[in-house]
Design a protein around this motif. Sequence first.
Motif, PDB file in Angstrom:
ATOM      1  N   MET A  15       0.820  -1.211   0.000  1.00  0.00           N
ATOM      2  CA  MET A  15       0.000   0.000   0.000  1.00  0.00           C
ATOM      3  C   MET A  15       0.857   1.264   0.000  1.00  0.00           C
ATOM      4  O   MET A  15       0.459   2.292  -0.563  1.00  0.00           O
ATOM      5  CB  MET A  15      -1.006  -0.061   1.153  1.00  0.00           C
ATOM      6  N   LEU A  16       2.043   1.190   0.596  1.00  0.00           N
ATOM      7  CA  LEU A  16       2.977   2.320   0.486  1.00  0.00           C
ATOM      8  C   LEU A  16       3.374   2.530  -0.973  1.00  0.00           C
ATOM      9  O   LEU A  16       3.407   3.659  -1.468  1.00  0.00           O
ATOM     10  CB  LEU A  16       4.228   2.064   1.336  1.00  0.00           C
ATOM     11  N   ALA A  17       3.670   1.435  -1.673  1.00  0.00           N
ATOM     12  CA  ALA A  17       4.098   1.553  -3.076  1.00  0.00           C
ATOM     13  C   ALA A  17       2.985   2.131  -3.940  1.00  0.00           C
ATOM     14  O   ALA A  17       3.227   2.975  -4.808  1.00  0.00           O
ATOM     15  CB  ALA A  17       4.529   0.187  -3.604  1.00  0.00           C
ATOM     16  N   LEU A  18       1.755   1.693  -3.689  1.00  0.00           N
ATOM     17  CA  LEU A  18       0.617   2.220  -4.452  1.00  0.00           C
ATOM     18  C   LEU A  18       0.447   3.722  -4.204  1.00  0.00           C
ATOM     19  O   LEU A  18       0.081   4.471  -5.108  1.00  0.00           O
ATOM     20  CB  LEU A  18      -0.673   1.480  -4.066  1.00  0.00           C
ATOM     21  N   ALA A  19       0.720   4.147  -2.965  1.00  0.00           N
ATOM     22  CA  ALA A  19       0.588   5.572  -2.632  1.00  0.00           C
ATOM     23  C   ALA A  19       1.767   6.379  -3.163  1.00  0.00           C
ATOM     24  O   ALA A  19       1.644   7.572  -3.429  1.00  0.00           O
ATOM     25  CB  ALA A  19       0.477   5.752  -1.122  1.00  0.00           C
ATOM     26  N   GLY A  20       2.910   5.728  -3.318  1.00  0.00           N
ATOM     27  CA  GLY A  20       4.112   6.451  -3.702  1.00  0.00           C
ATOM     28  C   GLY A  20       4.205   6.771  -5.181  1.00  0.00           C
ATOM     29  O   GLY A  20       4.688   7.837  -5.567  1.00  0.00           O
ATOM     30  N   LEU A  21       3.713   5.856  -6.012  1.00  0.00           N
ATOM     31  CA  LEU A  21       3.919   6.021  -7.448  1.00  0.00           C
ATOM     32  C   LEU A  21       3.367   7.347  -7.986  1.00  0.00           C
ATOM     33  O   LEU A  21       4.049   8.009  -8.784  1.00  0.00           O
ATOM     34  CB  LEU A  21       3.341   4.818  -8.203  1.00  0.00           C
ATOM     35  N   PRO A  22       2.164   7.786  -7.571  1.00  0.00           N
ATOM     36  CA  PRO A  22       1.676   9.081  -8.072  1.00  0.00           C
ATOM     37  C   PRO A  22       2.566  10.266  -7.684  1.00  0.00           C
ATOM     38  O   PRO A  22       2.512  11.305  -8.326  1.00  0.00           O
ATOM     39  CB  PRO A  22       0.281   9.206  -7.429  1.00  0.00           C
ATOM     40  N   LEU A  23       3.392  10.104  -6.659  1.00  0.00           N
ATOM     41  CA  LEU A  23       4.329  11.168  -6.278  1.00  0.00           C
ATOM     42  C   LEU A  23       5.690  10.944  -6.947  1.00  0.00           C
ATOM     43  O   LEU A  23       6.661  11.604  -6.608  1.00  0.00           O
ATOM     44  CB  LEU A  23       4.490  11.215  -4.753  1.00  0.00           C
ATOM     45  N   ASP A  24       5.739  10.000  -7.868  1.00  0.00           N
ATOM     46  CA  ASP A  24       6.975   9.613  -8.559  1.00  0.00           C
ATOM     47  C   ASP A  24       8.009   9.051  -7.583  1.00  0.00           C
ATOM     48  O   ASP A  24       9.215   9.222  -7.772  1.00  0.00           O
ATOM     49  CB  ASP A  24       7.552  10.789  -9.357  1.00  0.00           C
ATOM     50  N   VAL A 265       3.170   2.576   9.447  1.00  0.00           N
ATOM     51  CA  VAL A 265       1.751   2.645   9.098  1.00  0.00           C
ATOM     52  C   VAL A 265       1.064   1.458   9.754  1.00  0.00           C
ATOM     53  O   VAL A 265       1.686   0.431  10.017  1.00  0.00           O
ATOM     54  CB  VAL A 265       1.545   2.647   7.564  1.00  0.00           C
ATOM     55  N   HIS A 266      -0.228   1.611  10.022  1.00  0.00           N
ATOM     56  CA  HIS A 266      -0.894   0.663  10.920  1.00  0.00           C
ATOM     57  C   HIS A 266      -2.267   0.255  10.404  1.00  0.00           C
ATOM     58  O   HIS A 266      -2.964   1.050   9.778  1.00  0.00           O
ATOM     59  CB  HIS A 266      -1.032   1.330  12.296  1.00  0.00           C
ATOM     60  N   ASN A 267      -2.618  -0.975  10.693  1.00  0.00           N
ATOM     61  CA  ASN A 267      -3.908  -1.531  10.270  1.00  0.00           C
ATOM     62  C   ASN A 267      -5.080  -0.623  10.675  1.00  0.00           C
ATOM     63  O   ASN A 267      -6.053  -0.489   9.926  1.00  0.00           O
ATOM     64  CB  ASN A 267      -4.035  -2.920  10.897  1.00  0.00           C
ATOM     65  N   SER A 268      -4.993   0.022  11.822  1.00  0.00           N
ATOM     66  CA  SER A 268      -6.106   0.880  12.250  1.00  0.00           C
ATOM     67  C   SER A 268      -6.129   2.210  11.493  1.00  0.00           C
ATOM     68  O   SER A 268      -7.000   3.044  11.738  1.00  0.00           O
ATOM     69  CB  SER A 268      -6.064   1.111  13.761  1.00  0.00           C
ATOM     70  N   THR A 278      -5.828  12.722   2.937  1.00  0.00           N
ATOM     71  CA  THR A 278      -4.562  12.116   2.527  1.00  0.00           C
ATOM     72  C   THR A 278      -4.415  10.819   3.316  1.00  0.00           C
ATOM     73  O   THR A 278      -4.630  10.815   4.531  1.00  0.00           O
ATOM     74  CB  THR A 278      -3.380  13.045   2.873  1.00  0.00           C
ATOM     75  N   SER A 279      -4.038   9.749   2.684  1.00  0.00           N
ATOM     76  CA  SER A 279      -3.934   8.465   3.391  1.00  0.00           C
ATOM     77  C   SER A 279      -2.698   8.426   4.280  1.00  0.00           C
ATOM     78  O   SER A 279      -1.744   9.175   4.086  1.00  0.00           O
ATOM     79  CB  SER A 279      -3.869   7.308   2.390  1.00  0.00           C
ATOM     80  N   GLN A 280      -2.718   7.510   5.264  1.00  0.00           N
ATOM     81  CA  GLN A 280      -1.532   7.332   6.107  1.00  0.00           C
ATOM     82  C   GLN A 280      -0.324   6.918   5.269  1.00  0.00           C
ATOM     83  O   GLN A 280       0.817   7.261   5.593  1.00  0.00           O
ATOM     84  CB  GLN A 280      -1.788   6.290   7.203  1.00  0.00           C
ATOM     85  N   PHE A 281      -0.565   6.184   4.183  1.00  0.00           N
ATOM     86  CA  PHE A 281       0.547   5.703   3.350  1.00  0.00           C
ATOM     87  C   PHE A 281       1.210   6.883   2.635  1.00  0.00           C
ATOM     88  O   PHE A 281       2.434   7.010   2.628  1.00  0.00           O
ATOM     89  CB  PHE A 281       0.031   4.655   2.358  1.00  0.00           C
ATOM     90  N   GLU A 282       0.379   7.741   2.030  1.00  0.00           N
ATOM     91  CA  GLU A 282       0.948   8.911   1.357  1.00  0.00           C
ATOM     92  C   GLU A 282       1.628   9.820   2.370  1.00  0.00           C
ATOM     93  O   GLU A 282       2.728  10.321   2.124  1.00  0.00           O
ATOM     94  CB  GLU A 282      -0.141   9.674   0.595  1.00  0.00           C
ATOM     95  N   ASN A 283       1.020  10.029   3.527  1.00  0.00           N
ATOM     96  CA  ASN A 283       1.629  10.927   4.506  1.00  0.00           C
ATOM     97  C   ASN A 283       2.937  10.366   5.058  1.00  0.00           C
ATOM     98  O   ASN A 283       3.875  11.127   5.328  1.00  0.00           O
ATOM     99  CB  ASN A 283       0.642  11.245   5.633  1.00  0.00           C
TER     100      ASN A 283
END
Lengths: 366, 366
Positions: A15-24, A265-268, A278-283
């Motif tokens: 999920m971090l990778a999915l959030a990261g790609l749009p930020l290059d 990052v956490h399940n909750s 903004t998601s926890q992953f993107e932040n």
Amino acid sequence: MKRVGVLGGGQLARMLALAGLPLDLRLRAWDPAADPPAAPVAEHVQGDWGDPAALERFLRGLDVATLELEGVPVATAEAVAARVPLCPSPRALAATRDRLEEKRLALAHGIATAPFAAVDDEAKLVAALHEVGLPAVLKRRTEGYDGRGQAVVRDAASALRAWRDLGGAPSVLEGFVAFEREVSIVAVRALDGRVAFYPVVENLHRDGILRRTIAPAPGVSAEIETAARDLAARLLEALGYVGVAAFELFEVGGRLLLNEIAPRVHNSGHWTIEGASTSQFENHLRAVTGLPLGSTEPLGFSAMCNLIGDVPDPAALLAIPGAHLHLYGKEPRAGRKIGHVTVRATDRDGLLDVLGRVERVIGGTA
Amino acid sequence: MKRVGVLGGGQLARMLALAGLPLDLRLRAWDPAADPPAAPVAEHVQGDWGDPAALERFLRGLDVATLELEGVPVATAEAVAARVPLCPSPRALAATRDRLEEKRLALAHGIATAPFAAVDDEAKLVAALHEVGLPAVLKRRTEGYDGRGQAVVRDAASALRAWRDLGGAPSVLEGFVAFEREVSIVAVRALDGRVAFYPVVENLHRDGILRRTIAPAPGVSAEIETAARDLAARLLEALGYVGVAAFELFEVGGRLLLNEIAPRVHNSGHWTIEGASTSQFENHLRAVTGLPLGSTEPLGFSAMCNLIGDVPDPAALLAIPGAHLHLYGKEPRAGRKIGHVTVRATDRDGLLDVLGRVERVIGGTA
């Protein structure tokens, strides 16, 4: 384009990778497993944690490193941190991966916890039983997650059994807390020291595994919200922490007790993908790469249900308006988190309605 | 896990792949380029469109195929469709990739367009100028996008120049429409024939390239919204279409004229990633894999600005609360779409405020 390394290639790295790609931001995940969940969306470095060749492949051209599991060996974290910035730092990691260190840290900052005592041998166990009282929970200091590495203790005999079952590993005996509910707060601290908070959420566990999160937690007083933010901010500051961390808390009689800090990052916080600006992953990625933090404002009311063990019919879930499915690409196995479903609504009643529909499909949470 | 093949590996395939992974859909993108935008998140099959080995690599173990660019050679689409379901079908593709076929289709279904005439040679060009009137726009029937493959015609001499500049390719002369504004509607049709619509949005182009979309379009009458849905539904039905399509429209005197059909996810639907309950990318994948469609409900008010030519400072953009950055991993080049920014707000005034801040960073749109 920046390359961000992640220690661990599980669903959090995915999920971090999915959030990261749009930020290059391109992620590289180091994981000993052959085809971890992050592999389809991140560069996968396979190798044991002690493998020097894997370390070199992981570090090549990396701008910054982070982690998705606190169980990474300290030596690996230190080897990475010696060559590239690691967020959170080995110091923050050391303080949060060990339940005893974590509680001592809390005490040192005036943050309440359940009563506890260190257990290093059988003599200490007996002393701890007297000090903490019964019932209690014996937990390994490190490497426990999703209810593993811990056992409920009701008397001296079960305490000894638990101690042996845990392999005699250094442990902590925690007094059983008759909490009203479990809540958590996910916070993120930027490189410049700014901190942002998602709202306090309510968590329901069963068999030690998170089943459901409701965000924001219903009926949270302003005092509890402030207390949660305050303790999170103090601990992040004390640790010089950079990135997202989650603080698992017990709510008891209008007070909060710190249960556990997750230095990642956490399940909750999974509900933030759809449920927050903004998601926890993107932040987390914004924080560790030095970008400004994004708004943590919730968008209405959300709930997250884990999919544990096996996959329900995706079509049945996706037929529910407002249900969002997240599968991790993992083989189904009893007790394994293989995905989650998030629902979002504009009001509480609507949320409970759609949540009920989801739980009927996945088999309930109670 | 299902494997979904995409003809084309550009930013649309990249965003499809990002939307697919949480549903356990793994994308495979066929693209002649060496490192297309989708490569970090999809399996990349490199090869020319006529390469039989690339075709075999693309088809291996594929459950369904789709496309992200209508410029794929018909022969390639047909070779794929002979072996695996292709959505949209070669028939739908043939009808929408050719401006003349598209207009004839509209006429056959009682849908208004700008006046037009086919141009196959210089004699036809002269006849077309008389039929359509001046000013007009000469457009290649196929392979034009982002303002390429077309030229404004003000008199007979400029018409001949335009015809030669376009290489004498089969073209359409379109009467110039003094529209009030450009709008579009993105719709999705499921395998079972159900259709869902995103709201009508307002688009601003400059130099033939989309600069900005506002969603929903301000001040759309119920009649216009209904008319847009109605024409989209009729055309999707007529084509037996499965997946997302976008209908670019001119609004003139309370009526809609069909300008162009895009048989794929569309730039004017990018706002749906943050601005709608389910994104156009996820809904396209749900449709082509036979899953139920997700809610297309907008979440407040959104605007999308394309990043064209070069990347502004990401930190400056991300410091704007509510701004979401999407970079495509492309090398900056004049006139090239290299990313977009979406902003979302709970009311129109808030939207215009944050949109203004974004446009000051990226250099405006006018």
